[in-house]
Design an enzyme around this catalytic site. Structure first.
Site, mmCIF file in Angstrom:
data_model
loop_
_atom_site.group_PDB
_atom_site.id
_atom_site.type_symbol
_atom_site.label_atom_id
_atom_site.label_comp_id
_atom_site.label_asym_id
_atom_site.label_seq_id
_atom_site.Cartn_x
_atom_site.Cartn_y
_atom_site.Cartn_z
ATOM 1 N N ALA A 100 0.812 -1.217 0.000
ATOM 2 C CA ALA A 100 0.000 0.000 0.000
ATOM 3 C C ALA A 100 0.849 1.272 0.000
ATOM 4 C CB ALA A 100 -0.937 0.005 1.202
ATOM 5 N N CYS A 101 2.141 1.134 0.201
ATOM 6 C CA CYS A 101 3.046 2.279 0.313
ATOM 7 C C CYS A 101 3.684 2.587 -1.039
ATOM 8 C CB CYS A 101 4.123 1.978 1.345
ATOM 9 S SG CYS A 101 5.434 3.210 1.430
ATOM 10 N N SER A 102 3.551 3.824 -1.495
ATOM 11 C CA SER A 102 4.112 4.187 -2.801
ATOM 12 C C SER A 102 5.637 4.089 -2.802
ATOM 13 C CB SER A 102 3.673 5.595 -3.200
ATOM 14 O OG SER A 102 4.181 6.563 -2.296
#
Length: 112
Positions: free
Chosen positions: A10-12
């Site tokens: 979920a983390c760019s």
């Protein structure tokens, strides 16, 4: 070369780091540390290998960060990270050249 990515999909920044690793022709071992939280010993090892104290590896934008006390020892901080995996900043990457917290993602190039 074995490369391990401690990943949050979920983390760019984590996704960007994964893309850089793959662009270098490496398929990393992926550890989704939110699904399988790291234990105290593994967190301690990641921090030691990267040269970071626990406070510098901790996110400040999650609710659990507000409960951290200024006088906590390194051991207390690591225990808190183990209990609350969302607090661990990401992505950490480990290779035979070292371990880094890859923020910004381009730091991964130093250890590939």
């Amino acid at each position: 070369m074995t490369v391990t990515l401690y990943h949050n999909p979920a983390c760019s920044k984590s996704r960007e780091t994964l893309a850089l690793i793959r662009a270098a022709g490496i398929e990393p071992q992926i550890v989704k540390y939110l699904d399988a939280p790291l234990g105290v010993d593994e967190i301690r090892t990641l921090l030691a290998e990267s040269g970071l104290p626990a406070r510098e590896a901790m996110r400040s934008d999650v609710p659990e960060a507000a409960q951290v006390q200024p006088d906590w020892s390194e051991a207390q901080m690591i225990e808190w990270l183990a209990q609350h995996p969302r607090l661990l900043n990401r992505p950490f990457v480990r290779s035979h050249k070292g371990t880094r917290l890859c923020r910004p993602p381009e730091l991964v190039r130093e250890i590939l």
